[in-house]
Scaffold this motif. Structure first.
Motif, PDB file in Angstrom:
ATOM      1  N   GLN A   1      20.878 -25.650  -3.304  1.00 33.44           N
ATOM      2  CA  GLN A   1      20.922 -26.368  -4.578  1.00 33.44           C
ATOM      3  C   GLN A   1      21.370 -27.809  -4.409  1.00 33.44           C
ATOM      4  O   GLN A   1      21.078 -28.656  -5.249  1.00 33.44           O
ATOM      5  CB  GLN A   1      21.887 -25.653  -5.545  1.00 33.44           C
ATOM      6  N   GLY A   2      22.139 -28.091  -3.350  1.00 32.66           N
ATOM      7  CA  GLY A   2      22.684 -29.427  -3.182  1.00 32.66           C
ATOM      8  C   GLY A   2      23.881 -29.657  -4.097  1.00 32.66           C
ATOM      9  O   GLY A   2      24.221 -28.824  -4.946  1.00 32.66           O
ATOM     10  N   VAL A   3      24.559 -30.789  -3.905  1.00 33.65           N
ATOM     11  CA  VAL A   3      25.704 -31.162  -4.742  1.00 33.65           C
ATOM     12  C   VAL A   3      25.472 -32.561  -5.287  1.00 33.65           C
ATOM     13  O   VAL A   3      24.680 -33.341  -4.751  1.00 33.65           O
ATOM     14  CB  VAL A   3      27.035 -31.096  -3.956  1.00 33.65           C
ATOM     15  N   TYR A   4      26.185 -32.894  -6.354  1.00 33.29           N
ATOM     16  CA  TYR A   4      25.993 -34.181  -7.019  1.00 33.29           C
ATOM     17  C   TYR A   4      26.671 -35.336  -6.291  1.00 33.29           C
ATOM     18  O   TYR A   4      26.159 -36.454  -6.260  1.00 33.29           O
ATOM     19  CB  TYR A   4      26.518 -34.115  -8.451  1.00 33.29           C
TER      20      TYR A   4
ATOM     21  N   ALA B   1      16.970 -13.970   2.798  1.00 32.31           N
ATOM     22  CA  ALA B   1      17.259 -15.395   2.940  1.00 32.31           C
ATOM     23  C   ALA B   1      18.354 -15.767   1.971  1.00 32.31           C
ATOM     24  O   ALA B   1      18.569 -15.101   0.963  1.00 32.31           O
ATOM     25  CB  ALA B   1      16.002 -16.228   2.654  1.00 32.31           C
ATOM     26  N   GLY B   2      19.037 -16.863   2.246  1.00 34.72           N
ATOM     27  CA  GLY B   2      20.091 -17.317   1.361  1.00 34.72           C
ATOM     28  C   GLY B   2      19.532 -18.007   0.143  1.00 34.72           C
ATOM     29  O   GLY B   2      18.347 -18.299   0.062  1.00 34.72           O
ATOM     30  N   ARG B   3      20.404 -18.323  -0.800  1.00 39.41           N
ATOM     31  CA  ARG B   3      19.989 -19.023  -2.004  1.00 39.41           C
ATOM     32  C   ARG B   3      19.612 -20.451  -1.662  1.00 39.41           C
ATOM     33  O   ARG B   3      20.148 -21.043  -0.769  1.00 39.41           O
ATOM     34  CB  ARG B   3      21.123 -19.017  -3.025  1.00 39.41           C
TER      35      ARG B   3
ATOM     36  N   SER C   1      13.832 -14.713  -1.458  1.00 40.97           N
ATOM     37  CA  SER C   1      12.508 -15.183  -1.047  1.00 40.97           C
ATOM     38  C   SER C   1      12.637 -16.328  -0.049  1.00 40.97           C
ATOM     39  O   SER C   1      13.631 -17.063  -0.047  1.00 40.97           O
ATOM     40  CB  SER C   1      11.706 -15.662  -2.263  1.00 40.97           C
ATOM     41  N   ARG C   2      11.619 -16.484   0.776  1.00 40.26           N
ATOM     42  CA  ARG C   2      11.552 -17.584   1.742  1.00 40.26           C
ATOM     43  C   ARG C   2      10.121 -18.100   1.743  1.00 40.26           C
ATOM     44  O   ARG C   2       9.181 -17.329   1.899  1.00 40.26           O
ATOM     45  CB  ARG C   2      11.951 -17.094   3.136  1.00 40.26           C
TER      46      ARG C   2
ATOM     47  N   HIS D   1      14.750 -26.456  -1.962  1.00 38.43           N
ATOM     48  CA  HIS D   1      15.157 -25.145  -2.464  1.00 38.43           C
ATOM     49  C   HIS D   1      14.168 -24.030  -2.148  1.00 38.43           C
ATOM     50  O   HIS D   1      13.984 -23.095  -2.919  1.00 38.43           O
ATOM     51  CB  HIS D   1      15.398 -25.211  -3.974  1.00 38.43           C
ATOM     52  N   LEU D   2      13.528 -24.127  -0.970  1.00 40.36           N
ATOM     53  CA  LEU D   2      12.563 -23.100  -0.577  1.00 40.36           C
ATOM     54  C   LEU D   2      12.935 -22.429   0.744  1.00 40.36           C
ATOM     55  O   LEU D   2      12.136 -21.703   1.317  1.00 40.36           O
ATOM     56  CB  LEU D   2      11.156 -23.706  -0.496  1.00 40.36           C
ATOM     57  N   VAL D   3      14.167 -22.691   1.231  1.00 41.46           N
ATOM     58  CA  VAL D   3      14.775 -22.034   2.398  1.00 41.46           C
ATOM     59  C   VAL D   3      14.167 -22.536   3.712  1.00 41.46           C
ATOM     60  O   VAL D   3      14.862 -23.063   4.576  1.00 41.46           O
ATOM     61  CB  VAL D   3      14.727 -20.498   2.311  1.00 41.46           C
ATOM     62  N   SER D   4      12.865 -22.341   3.899  1.00 46.17           N
ATOM     63  CA  SER D   4      12.218 -22.833   5.118  1.00 46.17           C
ATOM     64  C   SER D   4      12.133 -24.361   5.066  1.00 46.17           C
ATOM     65  O   SER D   4      12.286 -24.974   4.010  1.00 46.17           O
ATOM     66  CB  SER D   4      10.828 -22.230   5.261  1.00 46.17           C
ATOM     67  N   GLU D   5      11.867 -24.985   6.222  1.00 43.99           N
ATOM     68  CA  GLU D   5      11.765 -26.436   6.261  1.00 43.99           C
ATOM     69  C   GLU D   5      10.425 -26.904   5.696  1.00 43.99           C
ATOM     70  O   GLU D   5       9.418 -26.202   5.779  1.00 43.99           O
ATOM     71  CB  GLU D   5      11.928 -26.940   7.700  1.00 43.99           C
TER      72      GLU D   5
END
Length: 528
Positions: A164-167, A526-528, A120-121, A147-151
């Motif tokens: 998802q980002g990293v810690y 779209a990517g994750r 989804s995007r 986490h919604l792909v689009s800006e």
């Protein structure tokens, strides 16, 4: 049982059905809103701080009183003491991206177009509550997980994690360009939020959305929290060794158990690759002696599950310690700057989470620990301190609530309903008594089958569907609060089942749910 028939309403009926979802009071103009100006004086619209975490189980907030007493959250609990704790806040689709889309739009996944994390995007051109606040003169900002792909759209300032980002030492995207940070992600998101507050235009009200990655998998605490629990042995939930007897194929075929699904990275038997030298030194100093003891003991069977459970809770709750500190820093800023009395503060998560119940971690299910998310709201001068609400509310209600509080008309397309009367201590007579849920992401990680259902205070009727499953289940939470026994075929529940089937059909019609799954053309790659 075949899928329930779903009538397709005419456009005229769609408009009528949608209008019935929105109480008349939230359609009032800003001039008629309680947030509008008194006669002869300027408007004093409230500021809004929306604090959002990822996968924060209500069981892991002190104010919710879990009998295991898993962790102290004194800063988050400040909101419960000075505001309202909601005990039945339910999400429409228990997974990260879709939940965030529901919050922004006040609409279900099938209406906002964001169904899952796989392909989804988010359509940033659609109406969102930050856009409406921005148009009404609010300055708006979002920092943290998107986490919604689009800006992001509708924000004067934004800096978000990719995916998802990293810690540790996370890259972020700031107003369209990639930047790199050094440090721990929860602290960085809090710092960015505080920096923006300090630089804001003080002549205008603001919306700040501070959205943490924590405590999402892989649950990596800050170095200062690695020894936070003193090697505590956590009380296990009653269902840690659930064998899923008495339930259908969906529960048996999932892959989200502590026993068999957790990886070496989840269990900190291998370190995260993003650590710098100093972080790695602190990491190894804590984990390596304990990992070596684990390797020597080589636990098996239930002993191994207990070890995994305790390691999981140490890490997960360590992440929450960081979130709690960040919440405290923001609340302290509001106090110091004299903003607290005119600022609505919301704390919520994108969904609930399993902390060993049914032997699980993660979310996705219509079942209680996944379906139910924490919600704490402090609205000075409106909400009685220490109030508790047991009505069925939802993440699609956040948008109309904040719009009404700001004196901004609520669009008719929004499917949620303002919580403002509840926050004032007055539940409308026509408040919802049932709730529709729909999860779409399969095949995907954890193998939780697609399902939809209806939830009431007492019952859950759910349909699991797909190429390898087509089953209905019914749970009576009053008689079976742990949701261990499917009574769909029990003759004693025939009348309840009939009523729930009718209610499910009504809700799907009212919400305009036509297909059970989105057509492929509705899911941009779209990517994750």
């Amino acid at each position: 049982m075949p899928p329930l028939p779903v009538p397709v309403p005419s456009p005229a009926r769609r408009r009528v059905a949608t209008s019935l979802l929105i109480p008349a009071l939230v359609l009032l103009s800003a001039a008629a809103s309680p947030a509008a100006a008194p006669a002869g004086g300027p408007a004093r619209r409230p500021n809004i701080v929306f604090l959002f975490s990822d996968d924060h189980a209500y069981q892991a907030i002190g104010a919710y009183g879990d009998p295991r007493r898993l962790v102290e959250t004194p800063q988050i609990d400040r909101l419960a003491k000075k505001g309202m704790r909601f005990d039945r806040c339910l999400v429409t689709n228990s997974i990260c991206g879709p939940s965030r889309a529901c919050v922004l739009t006040g609409k279900y996944s099938h209406a906002n177009g964001f169904y899952n994390n796989t392909n989804s995007r988010f359509d940033g051109s659609q109406v969102t509550f930050p856009k409406l606040l921005q148009r009404a003169g609010y300055q708006t900002a979002i920092f943290g997980k998107w986490h919604l792909v689009s800006e992001p759209t509708g924000f004067d300032a934004w800096e978000v994690l990719p995916g998802q980002g990293v810690y540790y030492n996370p890259p972020m995207i700031k107003d369209g360009r990639r930047v790199k940070h050094q440090g721990y992600v929860t602290d960085i998101i809090t710092d960015l939020s505080l920096d923006w507050l300090a630089r804001r235009d003080r002549s205008r009200p603001f919306l700040l959305m501070c959205q943490h990655k924590a405590p999402h998998r892989e649950w990596e605490p800050a170095p200062r929290h690695l020894g936070h629990d003193g090697d505590r042995a956590y009380p296990p939930p009653q269902t840690l060794f659930d064998d899923y007897a008495g339930r259908g194929p969906a529960e048996h075929r999932q892959d989200m158990t502590i026993a068999r699904t957790m990886t070496a990275r989840d269990l900190k038997l291998t370190p995260p690759p993003e650590l710098d030298a100093d972080q790695r030194k602190a990491w190894d100093a804590y984990y390596e002696p304990r990992n070596e003891a684990f390797r020597r003991a080589a636990p098996q069977g239930e002993d191994l599950v207990r070890w995994k459970y305790n390691r999981y809770l140490h890490d997960y709750l360590g992440c929450i310690k960081g979130v709690d500190e960040g919440v405290g820093r923001l609340l302290d800023y509001l106090d110091r700057e004299g903003l607290a009395d005119n600022t609505i503060v919301v704390y919520a998560s994108d969904q609930g989470f399993y902390l060993g119940e049914h032997g699980w971690f993660d979310k996705r299910w219509i079942f209680e620990e996944s379906l139910r998310t924490p919600l704490l709201v402090r609205w000075p001068g409106v909400t009685r301190p220490g109030a508790v609400n047991a009505d069925i509310v939802s993440n699609i209600d956040f948008a109309p609530t904040l719009l009404e509080a700001a004196g901004v008309p609520v669009p008719g397309e929004i499917q949620g309903r303002s919580l403002a009367p509840l926050l004032r201590g007055d539940t409308p007579a026509d408040w919802r008594k049932s709730f529709y849920y729909h999860y779409y992401e399969f095949p995907a990680v954890h193998d939780v089958r697609r399902h939809y259902g209806v939830v009431t205070d007492r019952y859950k009727l759910v349909h699991f569907y797909g190429s390898d499953v087509d089953s209905w289940e019914l749970f009576d939470r009053r008689e079976d609060p742990l949701e261990l026994r499917d009574v769909f075929k029990d003759a004693r529940y025939a009348q309840a089942r009939k009523e729930l089937e009718a209610e499910l059909t009504r809700l799907r019609s009212e919400l305009h749910v036509t297909p059970e799954d989105p057509p492929e053309t509705m899911l941009p790659a779209a990517g994750r």
